[in-house]
Enzyme design. Structure first.
Site, PDB file in Angstrom:
ATOM      1  N   ASP A 173       0.655  -1.053   0.045  1.00 18.25           N
ATOM      2  CA  ASP A 173      -0.642   0.137   0.504  1.00 18.25           C
ATOM      3  C   ASP A 173       0.625   1.376   0.580  1.00 18.25           C
ATOM      4  OD1 ASP A 173      -2.247  -1.581   0.300  1.00 18.25           O
ATOM      5  OD2 ASP A 173      -2.286  -1.418   2.291  1.00 18.25           O
ATOM      6  N   GLY A 216      -6.252   0.073  -1.021  1.00 14.17           N
ATOM      7  CA  GLY A 216      -5.820   0.709  -0.790  1.00 14.17           C
ATOM      8  C   GLY A 216      -6.942   0.718   1.037  1.00 14.17           C
TER       9      GLY A 216
END
Ligand code: ADP
Length: 790
Positions: A173, A216
């Site tokens: 991420d 995300g």
């Protein structure tokens, strides 16, 4: 991987003592897996051994420390062979409930001390870093309790008064505040871009809309960067929830895009996307909205775990290798009294940041999003993230039809006409750069022109207009639609260049290319006294797989070339697995060794030959001795990578023949010239982002000059994380003109890493890669002489 004793033992008795002698280091991967973790583990093990330490793999993350037994295994040199190219983590990872309890951590401390381990390299996300730091803080009390319980002799406890840790951040991420890139983020971006390119081609064929959900949860890095690199139309991510009524705004934007010539519409939705009251926005909902309001047959794709999988990218291999090397340096030198540090990448360098602080700030951003304080969340992501948000907004905004011509005729004031051209060798990402230039230029109201065929085209007047829709789909195209050539105009041709600039009323030149582009541009600047037509703003943007341009640490195309080189070398290595073989592989790069050194680190080469060093007979003799010793000890492959111009006479063929002759029956030798595939192919995510960002600054630089009535010739580039520029007339001060490369090349500092991870018996290099403090990393642009921020 087998638990092992290796045949190739490091540590030559004749050598002076090594800094790691008598030290035992544990290495573990924990939490979510990420591509590149293997490269880091390999580098920790090999650098540790190279420096004389013993290294233990703690299998299955922190749970392995709790379990002990064969879950804590001594690792030797060959145990981490052949893992660089693999996704995931070969030493396993887990989320450990036991480790969250003190009882579990007591067991872990006992298991580690039983094996003499009191230094740990932990590779994981913020959870793993927090857990390991808590373990470190408790260590003294855990050891005391073990002694009190009679489970640990006092004298053994006394030998391990502290636990020293170093953290590396493994997280696709890219969510740790304080580092520019986490291990795995670049590979995840590769996976997303591959998927987007595939979806885009089918979507364009049917003029369809696609909604794609990407990972995300709390961090918009992947969706935002993927949206820019993939040429998407709309993106939703947690730090920037859309305003109420966003559904209409989104549909309006997509409709305008189609009217302006787009054949498809791509909307990216982060799995953690929310609206301004914190309500989740699901990809399924967005798909329904498109169906209902646009009457479109919108399709939904959820990329899911594909993003975690597959081969690590070249960046995740070389950077993780360098970080693993740095982590060993850190645990060998760390003062137990100093707060522990995470090693990350800041401004392209290994930088140590305070672990507690980094975790705290990361958690704070999550809290900001939960509380609805989106402005602070955006601020915490840093300047270049915010800049990319703006760039996306501009690039995705379709032109209001005919706005350019309206502006042009407004009040009779002619809007600038900016010509874009390439020169030098082909670099993947050139098309992405032209697309960005056209879209950003049109947004300024300028008329954008293409010069076909480099300076040759300029001499022959091959100049045409490029519209917003002409560059649709160019974000992902390899090659160079405008064409590029290596020649620069001769004295006789300058007159034609001037005439064509005047005839086509060119107000500024945007050169996207390599060394020839820079030399050609400098020539125009130097000839201004004789040709008035050359007195116009000129901006050069670095695009070269050689990465040999002044004023920029990276150039467009180099990352793609590196990825192709590494992919080819993976194949070369696999082909040799059945025989005892030395491969002499040749990479491009002219007189700059960037591609060779980075490909060497990323593919696990035993030796690299760089033009900066040249090749001597003594080198080759030493290499033959090394090869003989390693093949005798059971090694099956020796990969040597030679830059095409590393030596004029000791060619790859010569080097291979010499090795063949000297190798006798012990091993055979093959050459592999990687050739032009390094220049071809779709640009990598990194190159697309770099191209887009650099062109934004190039357009700003032109705009500023138009405003001031200036006619500077400049080149721009990236130093650390900053975009900088310098006057073209300063170029001769910053380059080695004979060898056509910058005088200062930052990446040469990484050379000791190759030795540390490839030569078990070599004496530790006197020069080591420096781990910078944040302050030192931040100063990078300042130390680059006359270069100033754009
Ligand atoms: P990541 O490292 O990817 O953020 P997690 O948050 O799941 O993943 O953490 C991985 C492991 O780290 C957990 O399973 C646990 O064993 C350990 N850990 C995380 N937070 C703590 C904590 N506060 N105390 C002790 N151990 C923790």
């Amino acid at each position: 991987m087998s638990p092992s004793t290796s045949s190739l033992q490091p540590g030559c008795p004749a050598n002076p003592p090594r800094p790691g002698e008598g030290v035992r280091i544990g290495v573990l991967t924990s939490g979510g897996d990420a591509q590149g973790m293997n490269a880091a583990v390999r580098a920790v093990v090999r650098t540790g051994l190279h420096l004389g330490a013993e290294v233990y793999g703690v299998m299955e993350g922190l749970q392995g420390a709790v379990d002990g037994g064969d879950r804590i295994r001594r690792l030797e040199w060959n145990d981490v062979g052949n893992i660089l190219h693999r996704g995931g983590t070969v030493i396993g990872t887990a989320r450990s409930k036991d480790f969250r309890e003190r009882e579990g951590r007591l067991l872990a401390a006992k298991n580690l001390i039983d094996r003499g381990i009191d230094r740990l390299v932990v590779i994981g996300g913020d959870g793993s870093l927090t857990g390991t730091d808590m373990f470190r803080q408790e260590w003294t009390s855990l050891v005391e309790e073990l002694v009190q319980r009679g489970e640990l002799p006092v004298e053994v406890a006394a030998e391990h008064p502290h636990l020293v840790i170093a953290g590396l951040v493994g997280s696709i991420d890219n969510d740790l505040v304080g580092t520019d890139m986490t291990i795995g983020a670049d590979s995840a971006l590769h996976r997303i871009i591959e998927a987007l390119d595939a979806i885009s081609s089918t979507a364009a064929s049917h003029q369809r809309s696609f909604v794609i959900e990407v990972m995300g949860r709390h961090c918009g890095y992947l969706p935002l960067m993927a949206a820019i690199a993939g040429g998407c139309d709309y993106v939703l991510f947690p730090e920037r929830p859309p305003a109420p009524g966003w559904e209409d705004a989104m549909c309006e934007q997509l409709r305008a895009g189609r009217l302006a010539g787009r054949r498809d519409s791509l909307v990216l939705v982060a799995e953690g996307a929310i609206d301004q009251v914190g309500k989740p926005i699901t990809a399924a909902y967005v798909t329904e909205v498109l169906k209902e309001r646009l009457g479109e047959d919108a399709r939904l794709t959820i990329l899911g775990h594909v993003q975690r999988g597959g081969r690590p990218s070249a960046y995740d291999r070389w950077m993780s290798t360098v970080l693993g090397y740095g982590a060993v340096m850190e645990v060998l030198s760390a003062d137990p009294a100093r707060p522990p540090r995470v090693l990350g990448v800041r401004n392209n360098r290994i930088t140590a940041i305070d672990l507690g602080e980094a975790v705290k700030r990361t958690k704070e951003v999550e809290g900001m999003i939960d509380r609805g304080d989106y402005e602070s969340a955006m601020m915490s992501r840093g300047g270049s993230f915010r800049e990319m948000v703006k760039i996306f907004d501009t690039m995705a905004r379709p032109p209001v039809l005919d706005s350019a011509s309206e502006l042009r005729s407004e009040g009779g004031a002619r809007q600038p006409r900016v010509a874009i051209m390439h020169a030098g060798g082909l670099a993947p990402g050139m098309n992405t750069a032209v697309r960005a230039a056209v879209r950003l230029g049109v947004d300024q109201g300028w008329t954008m022109l293409a010069v076909d065929g480099g300076f040759h085209g300029l001499v022959n007047g091959r100049i045409r207009e490029l519209a917003w829709s002409d560059v649709d789909g160019w974000a992902s195209d390899g090659g160079a639609e405008l064409g590029t050539r290596r020649e620069i105009p001769s004295s006789q041709q300058l007159f034609s260049v001037g005439r064509n600039l005047e005839e086509h009323q060119v107000d500024a030149l945007l050169l996207i290319g390599g060394y020839d582009a820079y030399e050609g541009a400098l020539r125009l600047v130097q000839e201004r006294e004789r040709y008035d037509a050359f007195a116009l703003p000129i901006v050069c943007v670095p695009a070269s797989i050689d990465n040999n341009l002044p004023g920029s640490e990276v150039s467009i195309g180099a990352d793609t070339a590196l990825n192709f080189a590494v992919w080819a070398l993976d194949g070369v290595k696999q082909s040799a697995s059945a025989a005892r073989r030395c491969f002499v592989a040749e990479t491009m790069g002219h007189r700059c060794g960037y591609l060779t050194l980075m490909a060497g680190i990323a593919s696990g080469a035993e030796r690299v030959y760089l033009p900066e060093d040249g090749i001597t007979v003594a080198d080759l003799q030493r290499d033959v001795e090394r090869m003989r010793a390693s093949f005798r000890a059971g090694k099956r492959l020796f990969l040597a990578i030679r830059n095409e111009d590393a030596s004029r006479l000791y060619t790859s063929d010569f080097v291979a023949r010499l090795f063949e002759q000297e190798g006798g029956d012990l091993f055979d030798v093959r050459t592999a010239i990687l050739g032009h595939l390094q220049q071809g192919g779709m640009p990598s995510a990194f190159d697309r982002l770099l191209a887009t960002r650099l062109l934004k600054h190039a357009v700003d630089c032109l705009s500023d000059q138009f405003e001031r009535g200036a006619t500077d010739g400049r080149y721009i580039g990236v130093v650390g994380d900053a975009v900088v520029s310098d006057l073209l007339v300063h170029m001769p001060e910053h380059v080695d003109q004979k060898n056509r490369r910058p005088l200062h090349q930052w990446w040469l500092e990484l050379k000791p890493v190759v030795v540390a991870v490839a030569e078990p018996d070599a004496s530790p290099d006197e020069s080591t890669v420096q781990v910078l403090t944040v302050e030192q990393a931040e100063k990078l642009t300042e130390v680059n002489g006359s270069i100033v921020s754009v």
